[in-house]
Design an enzyme around this catalytic site. Sequence first.
Site, short mmCIF file in Angstrom:
data_model
loop_
_atom_site.label_atom_id
_atom_site.label_comp_id
_atom_site.label_asym_id
_atom_site.label_seq_id
_atom_site.Cartn_x
_atom_site.Cartn_y
_atom_site.Cartn_z
CE LYS A 121 -4.45 -1.52 1.06
NZ LYS A 121 -5.73 -1.65 1.44
CE LYS A 205 -6.18 -7.71 -1.85
NZ LYS A 205 -6.57 -7.71 -0.54
CE LYS A 208 -13.49 -3.84 0.22
NZ LYS A 208 -12.32 -3.75 1.22
N1 AQP Z 1 -9.16 -11.11 -4.22
C1 AQP Z 1 -9.67 -11.55 -3.05
N2 AQP Z 1 -9.88 -12.91 -3.21
C2 AQP Z 1 -10.23 -13.64 -2.00
N3 AQP Z 1 -10.50 -12.89 -0.75
C3 AQP Z 1 -10.48 -11.66 -0.86
N4 AQP Z 1 -10.51 -10.70 0.32
C4 AQP Z 1 -10.28 -9.55 -0.04
N5 AQP Z 1 -9.95 -9.57 -1.44
C5 AQP Z 1 -9.87 -10.88 -1.86
C6 AQP Z 1 -10.85 -11.22 1.68
O1 AQP Z 1 -12.18 -10.18 1.94
C7 AQP Z 1 -11.97 -9.94 3.28
C8 AQP Z 1 -12.04 -8.51 3.51
O2 AQP Z 1 -11.07 -8.05 2.99
P1 AQP Z 1 -10.99 -6.09 3.41
O3 AQP Z 1 -11.86 -5.67 2.69
O4 AQP Z 1 -10.89 -6.01 4.84
O5 AQP Z 1 -9.42 -5.88 2.92
P2 AQP Z 1 -8.65 -6.36 1.80
O6 AQP Z 1 -8.22 -7.96 2.01
O7 AQP Z 1 -7.44 -5.32 1.68
O8 AQP Z 1 -9.66 -6.30 0.55
P3 AQP Z 1 -9.30 -5.25 -0.57
O9 AQP Z 1 -10.59 -5.28 -1.66
O10 AQP Z 1 -8.08 -5.43 -1.45
O11 AQP Z 1 -9.67 -3.94 0.14
P4 AQP Z 1 -8.74 -2.50 0.08
O12 AQP Z 1 -8.57 -2.50 -1.51
O13 AQP Z 1 -9.65 -1.60 0.60
O14 AQP Z 1 -7.50 -2.69 0.60
C9 AQP Z 1 -10.74 -10.32 3.89
O15 AQP Z 1 -11.02 -11.90 4.61
C10 AQP Z 1 -9.74 -10.86 2.72
O16 AQP Z 1 -8.84 -11.98 2.79
#
Ligand code: AQP
Length: 344
Positions: A121, A205, A208
């Site tokens: 990040k 990955k 969002k």
């Molecule tokens: N691509 C993914 N595949 C499988 N699991 C995923 N998770 C997130 N992306 C994937 C799982 O969703 C849960 C919540 O994640 P989060 O929103 O708290 O944070 P993150 O993992 O950082 O997800 P994002 O979408 O990448 O959010 P941003 O972009 O805001 O940082 C977790 O259980 C995660 O493993």
Amino acid sequence: MTDQANAKFTPRVFSGIQPSGNLTLGNYLGALKRFAQKQDEGIETIYCLVDLHAITVWQEPEALKRQTREAAAAFIVSGVDPAKSILFNQSQVSAHAEMAWLLNCVARIGWMYRMTQFKDKTQGKNAENSSLGLLAYPSLMAADILTYHATMVPVGEDQKQHLELTRDIAAKFNHDYGTEFFPIPTPLIEGAATRVMSLKDGTKKMSKSDPSDASRINLTDSADTIAKKFRKAVTDPEPLPESVDGLEARAEARNLVNIYAALADSTPADVIAEFGGKGFGVFKPALADLAVSKLEPISREMARLMADPAEIDRILGEGAARARAIAQPILEQALDLMGMVRSR
Ligand code: AQP
């Protein structure tokens, strides 16, 4: 303390999602869908919209409120029943922030700098210029889990390192204060879609916060948008292989097969048995049809729930009250163990 020592704790699942944008197919397959399954296994389940985590990077305040309600709607539509599970947003239970402070004083700074999510990040940017909260993110996550003495945490693969850190923090607290106060929570990383990848780059990955909307399927996307995004997903020109081993060096193809398997509640081997030898011209439309059939009812139902934000707020408030009743006594005990005077 070993995982076996967790036996003295009530089996309890805790997990969370950041309301930091539109939830994606990755969040749905890696987290939401499995949250509902855990609830239906009859285990005590606590699910949280981690809005305090979301503000570790800039969030427009009105958008954050909408995203939090939208994420709550996504949980409910995915099968998380607020009467069976506890569903709330983190900032309504102050024990999370208080416990995070205690754990900040147990965890080491070096542990935080080693986290790949922090490195990712802050990549290309000046890490010194990111929020202090972003560095301490894993310590707040440890607090979320440990404040409920949760023993199991269903997460996607990307959260594995943070879970290991939570275990280290719990073990260090127990060691430093000569107690077995915290369980050592077990990560549950299961299923065909523990790591859903970007539709534009099979090595990244699906996220969002990816600047490219085409890289992800949002739970709020229309049927047309879902079909278009899968049609345009980056792939190699070869047909699908005849066996799963043939996906090894083909990140994009493997990702689409895994997504299909997870949506169909089958396995990559089943998908290859059906589509092996066929080109993406056949597979992508089949995947799009399957995704639309599973996701369209979700986005429709989310829109219906979002029409009554007061009802969502009521559900979150009720969940927060139930969460507080578990969290507060555990926080009090942690404060006591650390030597804080508690007036009764
Ligand atoms: N691509 C993914 N595949 C499988 N699991 C995923 N998770 C997130 N992306 C994937 C799982 O969703 C849960 C919540 O994640 P989060 O929103 O708290 O944070 P993150 O993992 O950082 O997800 P994002 O979408 O990448 O959010 P941003 O972009 O805001 O940082 C977790 O259980 C995660 O493993």
